[in-house]
Write a protein that holds these residues in place. Structure first.
Motif, PDB file in Angstrom:
ATOM      1  N   UNK A  50       0.929  -1.325   0.170  1.00 38.98           N
ATOM      2  CA  UNK A  50      -0.088   0.077  -0.061  1.00 38.98           C
ATOM      3  C   UNK A  50       0.810   1.357  -0.180  1.00 38.98           C
ATOM      4  N   UNK A  51       1.820   1.396   0.864  1.00 39.11           N
ATOM      5  CA  UNK A  51       2.796   2.426   0.967  1.00 39.11           C
ATOM      6  C   UNK A  51       3.329   2.851  -0.313  1.00 39.11           C
ATOM      7  N   UNK A  52       4.096   1.709  -1.129  1.00 41.06           N
ATOM      8  CA  UNK A  52       4.754   1.974  -2.349  1.00 41.06           C
ATOM      9  C   UNK A  52       3.657   2.132  -3.286  1.00 41.06           C
ATOM     10  N   UNK A  53       2.517   1.101  -3.500  1.00 42.29           N
ATOM     11  CA  UNK A  53       1.708   1.219  -4.374  1.00 42.29           C
ATOM     12  C   UNK A  53       1.061   2.498  -4.610  1.00 42.29           C
ATOM     13  N   UNK A  54       0.425   3.179  -3.485  1.00 46.39           N
ATOM     14  CA  UNK A  54      -0.215   4.361  -3.758  1.00 46.39           C
ATOM     15  C   UNK A  54       0.911   5.495  -4.208  1.00 46.39           C
ATOM     16  N   UNK A  55       2.062   5.334  -3.738  1.00 44.95           N
ATOM     17  CA  UNK A  55       3.139   6.252  -4.119  1.00 44.95           C
ATOM     18  C   UNK A  55       3.185   6.206  -5.717  1.00 44.95           C
ATOM     19  N   UNK A  56       3.504   5.003  -6.205  1.00 48.84           N
ATOM     20  CA  UNK A  56       3.611   4.747  -7.659  1.00 48.84           C
ATOM     21  C   UNK A  56       2.600   5.122  -8.356  1.00 48.84           C
ATOM     22  N   UNK A  57       1.237   4.831  -8.001  1.00 46.42           N
ATOM     23  CA  UNK A  57       0.255   5.051  -8.726  1.00 46.42           C
ATOM     24  C   UNK A  57      -0.177   6.523  -8.863  1.00 46.42           C
ATOM     25  N   UNK A  58       0.243   7.524  -7.721  1.00 41.50           N
ATOM     26  CA  UNK A  58       0.051   8.749  -7.798  1.00 41.50           C
ATOM     27  C   UNK A  58       1.320   9.314  -8.795  1.00 41.50           C
ATOM     28  N   UNK A  59       2.391   8.930  -8.925  1.00 38.99           N
ATOM     29  CA  UNK A  59       3.483   9.409  -9.801  1.00 38.99           C
ATOM     30  C   UNK A  59       2.775   9.028 -11.084  1.00 38.99           C
ATOM     31  N   UNK A  60       2.482   7.871 -11.335  1.00 37.45           N
ATOM     32  CA  UNK A  60       2.109   7.678 -12.702  1.00 37.45           C
ATOM     33  C   UNK A  60       0.950   8.359 -13.200  1.00 37.45           C
ATOM     34  N   UNK A  61       0.077   8.523 -12.499  1.00 39.17           N
ATOM     35  CA  UNK A  61      -1.293   9.393 -12.895  1.00 39.17           C
ATOM     36  C   UNK A  61      -0.938  10.734 -13.040  1.00 39.17           C
ATOM     37  N   UNK A  62       0.032  11.368 -12.280  1.00 34.80           N
ATOM     38  CA  UNK A  62       0.576  12.679 -12.661  1.00 34.80           C
ATOM     39  C   UNK A  62       1.207  12.618 -14.177  1.00 34.80           C
ATOM     40  N   UNK A  63       1.972  11.755 -14.350  1.00 34.22           N
ATOM     41  CA  UNK A  63       2.769  11.535 -15.499  1.00 34.22           C
ATOM     42  C   UNK A  63       1.502  11.895 -16.719  1.00 34.22           C
ATOM     43  N   UNK A  64       0.652  10.791 -16.700  1.00 31.43           N
ATOM     44  CA  UNK A  64      -0.569  10.830 -17.519  1.00 31.43           C
ATOM     45  C   UNK A  64      -1.304  12.134 -17.820  1.00 31.43           C
ATOM     46  N   UNK A  65      -1.531  12.690 -16.510  1.00 32.16           N
ATOM     47  CA  UNK A  65      -2.056  14.276 -16.438  1.00 32.16           C
ATOM     48  C   UNK A  65      -1.342  15.002 -17.439  1.00 32.16           C
ATOM     49  N   UNK A  66       0.174  15.041 -17.553  1.00 33.63           N
ATOM     50  CA  UNK A  66       0.716  15.779 -18.482  1.00 33.63           C
ATOM     51  C   UNK A  66       1.032  15.317 -19.924  1.00 33.63           C
ATOM     52  N   UNK A  67       1.044  13.931 -19.989  1.00 32.79           N
ATOM     53  CA  UNK A  67       1.362  13.768 -21.267  1.00 32.79           C
ATOM     54  C   UNK A  67       0.959  11.953 -21.123  1.00 32.79           C
ATOM     55  N   UNK A  68      -0.243  11.937 -21.670  1.00 35.31           N
ATOM     56  CA  UNK A  68      -0.838  10.762 -21.785  1.00 35.31           C
ATOM     57  C   UNK A  68      -0.139   9.527 -22.639  1.00 35.31           C
ATOM     58  N   UNK A  69       0.619   8.503 -21.800  1.00 34.28           N
ATOM     59  CA  UNK A  69       1.315   7.835 -22.891  1.00 34.28           C
ATOM     60  C   UNK A  69       0.747   6.256 -22.670  1.00 34.28           C
ATOM     61  N   UNK A  70       0.382   5.450 -23.644  1.00 38.57           N
ATOM     62  CA  UNK A  70      -0.313   4.052 -23.426  1.00 38.57           C
ATOM     63  C   UNK A  70       0.329   3.217 -22.315  1.00 38.57           C
ATOM     64  N   UNK A  71       1.937   3.368 -22.413  1.00 33.64           N
ATOM     65  CA  UNK A  71       2.572   2.576 -21.472  1.00 33.64           C
ATOM     66  C   UNK A  71       2.398   2.948 -19.952  1.00 33.64           C
ATOM     67  N   UNK A  72       2.172   4.144 -19.766  1.00 30.15           N
ATOM     68  CA  UNK A  72       1.743   4.428 -18.268  1.00 30.15           C
ATOM     69  C   UNK A  72       0.279   4.225 -17.986  1.00 30.15           C
ATOM     70  N   UNK A  73      -0.460   4.006 -18.805  1.00 28.91           N
ATOM     71  CA  UNK A  73      -1.861   3.766 -18.399  1.00 28.91           C
ATOM     72  C   UNK A  73      -1.700   2.270 -18.007  1.00 28.91           C
ATOM     73  N   UNK A  74      -0.953   1.462 -18.872  1.00 29.25           N
ATOM     74  CA  UNK A  74      -0.721   0.024 -18.799  1.00 29.25           C
ATOM     75  C   UNK A  74       0.031  -0.171 -17.296  1.00 29.25           C
ATOM     76  N   UNK A  75       0.939   0.734 -16.908  1.00 26.21           N
ATOM     77  CA  UNK A  75       1.642   0.488 -15.695  1.00 26.21           C
ATOM     78  C   UNK A  75       0.849   0.724 -14.505  1.00 26.21           C
ATOM     79  N   UNK A  76       0.005   1.841 -14.909  1.00 28.73           N
ATOM     80  CA  UNK A  76      -1.076   2.237 -13.472  1.00 28.73           C
ATOM     81  C   UNK A  76      -1.935   1.039 -13.284  1.00 28.73           C
ATOM     82  N   UNK A  77      -2.496   0.488 -14.316  1.00 27.88           N
ATOM     83  CA  UNK A  77      -3.299  -0.692 -14.193  1.00 27.88           C
ATOM     84  C   UNK A  77      -2.521  -1.863 -13.563  1.00 27.88           C
TER      85      UNK A  77
END
Ligand code: FMN
Ligand code: SF4
Ligand code: FES
Lengths: 410, 168
Positions: free
Chosen positions: A348-375
């Motif tokens: 949970x600690x690491x997962x929530x951290x990573x998910x937030x990082x990735x969704x922030x990236x997606x917010x600025x520049x949506x990349x298919x790999x990032x959406x897959x990684x988030x999932x």
């Protein structure tokens, strides 16, 4: 139908001691202590079909019957942490119909033989706690709380305890840690609180709304309560309706109405009459429901909402219309869960951290790999976290991507 | 002056709530008591609470660190904590917060130059049907302000500034 929980909407000034008393108040508690055995109170609640209103919908009477009678003293705790984004019903009960809630706590305490009960309020409810303290003092003065009540051997005291800003303290074992003066981090279970709870003793924990039902069940009978609602979910529920609706607010409905009744009937429909897009029935912890006709005509009870791949939870219904991107909603929920993860377990600690990082990236520049990684990160967290918060954090992510792929460029 | 000297009645009431062998439970209410007046927990209050409850100062500090409503340093006298969580944001909270920043001339997390208001963005406050809304945490407690407009908020800020100056 007259309200059962939000009775103050039918009876003005119900939060005034005399008014509550004049309207049959405290009779159920007095009657129980004087004439009923504790088991009879538990059985009445069992037979009513009442299920916990804090999220999981666990049968209340059954929970009370699990208390370990070889270990004493027993404690009762009311969960008034109310921190799930979209939930604001317990606050209305405590401010407007406080005595019905307190009488419910008293009945629960009598049922399990507790002589002390704690109400755990989120720290932001500072004014509510002060208000409840005054109501408790009034009950003590009237001989409804204190020693040797109504000429019997039964004694009861109710105390308030304020949290200090931490969503995780709504989780029942974190809440117990917090009352014990520790950081609010969940305990490993088993043992469960009815065996080892507050101060190491058997403890019943219920939501504010759950307790508020109990005086009405005792006053009117288990059969009366069971006759309201559906076979799966007895009685009434308060729905906190928020988001893109014309009339947000709390609505008390018997189980068995539909999402359409709630959103278009009570809530007056969508702002500017726009098309509805999605429903989150249990606050930020929800799965997304695609708001098509089938969903809107689905009955509101625990089992039926599950057929839509979601949980009713605390019934904090957040409505989303076509102006809103599901990706943006997921971004909001991840900010919340990253902030609220207590850090005790790694997924949970690491997962929530990573998910937030990735969704922030997606917010600025949506990349298919990032959406897959988030999932993938969300999927990997599921089933591995110590408490349900970790799971909650993934629900909007996985169901958002699965059910609204276009909002993620898929 | 120590907490016990300053608030003898309150301290006694707090301790009476919990079984004597679990007096550590009193740490949270005592921390609130310690924040009265200054708005944050001083080092000496921390030491005093630790001693009174037979726990270490590190344990007290870790409680302060865990819960967001405890503070260990002085900031604005009034913390304006605007809810920008999902349900409020669906009803314009983000825009409200941005405009408020503009009007106050500070960013989220900053304090007005006169030390009156610290602006914060917080999670859901259980008032989602009354957005935009915020709470004000001050040394005297917490107050909700619901269904707010920028104009009414700025009037409130002016009133806080005046009362802050009188209080000095
Ligand atoms: C992260 C998290 C937050 C929770 N927050 C609350 C809350 O604010 N209020 C509440 O009553 N239950 C909350 N719960 C559920 C409680 O753990 C517990 O199941 C509930 O208080 C039991 O009461 P009930 O049987 O009456 O529903 C939360 C659970 C989790 C995992
Ligand atoms: S799942 Fe998250 S909130 Fe729950 S114990 Fe683990 S880190 Fe804490
Ligand atoms: S989201 Fe702002 S009060 Fe709930």
């Amino acid at each position: 139908m007259a309200h059962i929980l939000l009775r103050h909407r039918d009876i003005p000034n119900l939060n005034v001691f005399e008014v509550y008393k004049k309207n049959g108040g405290f009779e159920a508690f007095k009657n129980a202590v004087k004439t009923m055995k504790p088991e009879d109170v538990i059985n009445a609640v069992k037979n009513s079909g009442l299920r916990g209103r804090g999220g999981a919908g666990f049968p209340t009477g059954m929970k009370w019957s699990f208390m370990d009678n070889k270990s004493w003293p027993h404690y009762v705790v009311a969960n008034a942490d109310e921190s799930e984004p979209g939930t604001f019903k317990d606050r209305e009960i405590m401010e407007q119909n406080p005595f019905q809630f307190l009488e419910g706590v008293a009945l629960g305490s009598y049922a399990v033989g507790a002589h002390a009960a704690y109400i755990y309020l989120r720290g932001e409810f500072w004014q509510v706690a002060a208000f409840l303290d005054e109501r408790i003092a009034e009950m003590e003065k009237a001989g409804l709380l204190g020693d040797k009540l109504f000429g019997t051997e039964y004694s009861l005291r109710i105390h308030t305890h304020l949290g200090a800003g931490a969503y995780i303290c709504g989780e029942e074992t974190a809440l117990l840690e917090s009352i014990e003066g520790k950081r609010g981090q969940p305990r490993v279970r088993p043992p469960f609180p009815p065996a080892v709870g507050l101060f190491g003793k058997p403890t019943v924990i219920n939501n504010v709304e759950t307790f508020a039902n109990v005086p009405m069940i005792l006053a009117n009978g288990a059969d009366w309560y069971k006759s309201i609602g559906t076979a799966d979910s007895a009685g009434v529920k308060i729905f906190s309706l928020s988001g893109r609706v014309k009339k947000p607010g709390n609505y008390e409905l018997p189980f068995g109405k539909t999402f359409r009744d709630l959103i278009y009937g009570e809530g007056g429909g969508i702002l500017e009459d726009r098309p509805i897009k999605a429903i989150m029935p249990a606050g930020a912890s929800s799965s997304f429901i695609v708001a098509d006709d089938k969903a809107l005509d689905t009955v509101l009870d625990y089992a039926s909402v599950r057929t839509l791949g979601a949980d009713l939870g605390s019934a904090s219904v957040i409505v989303i219309d076509d102006t809103v991107s599901v990706e943006w909603v997921v971004n909001k929920t991840l900010h919340f869960f990253k902030h609220e993860s207590c850090g005790k377990c790694t997924p949970c600690r690491e997962g929530t951290y990573w998910m937030l990082n990735v969704i922030k990236r997606i917010e600025h520049n949506r990349q298919a790999e990032d959406v897959s990684m988030l999932y993938d990160v969300a999927k990997q967290m599921q089933g591995k976290c110590l408490c349900a918060l970790g799971e909650f954090a993934t629900m909007a992510v996985t169901t958002g991507i699965e059910r609204f792929p276009a909002d993620f460029g898929r | 002056m120590s907490l016990m000297e300053k608030y003898p009645k309150e301290v006694k009431q707090i301790l009476a709530k919990y079984p004597p062998e679990f007096k550590r439970s009193a740490v949270m209410p005592l921390l609130y008591l310690a924040q009265r007046g200054e708005g944050y927990v001083t080092k000496s209050a921390m030491t005093e609470i630790a001693r009174a409850l037979d726990i270490t100062e590190t344990e007290v500090a870790s409680i302060i660190g865990f819960y967001t409503l405890y503070h260990d340093k002085k900031e604005g006298r009034y913390r304006m904590q605007v809810c920008a969580d999902l349900p409020c944001a669906l009803r314009g909270a983000d825009k409200f917060l941005a405009e408020l920043c503009g009007n106050l001339g500070i960013r989220v997390g900053e304090t007005t130059p006169d030390g009156t208001v610290t602006l914060e963005s917080v999670a859901c406050l259980a008032a989602c049907d009354k957005a935009p809304m915020f709470q004000i945490q001050s040394p005297d407690g917490i107050e909700y302000h619901e269904n707010m407009t920028i104009d009414r908020t700025m009037e409130l800020v002016e009133a806080l500034k005046r009362s802050g100056q009188e209080g000095r």
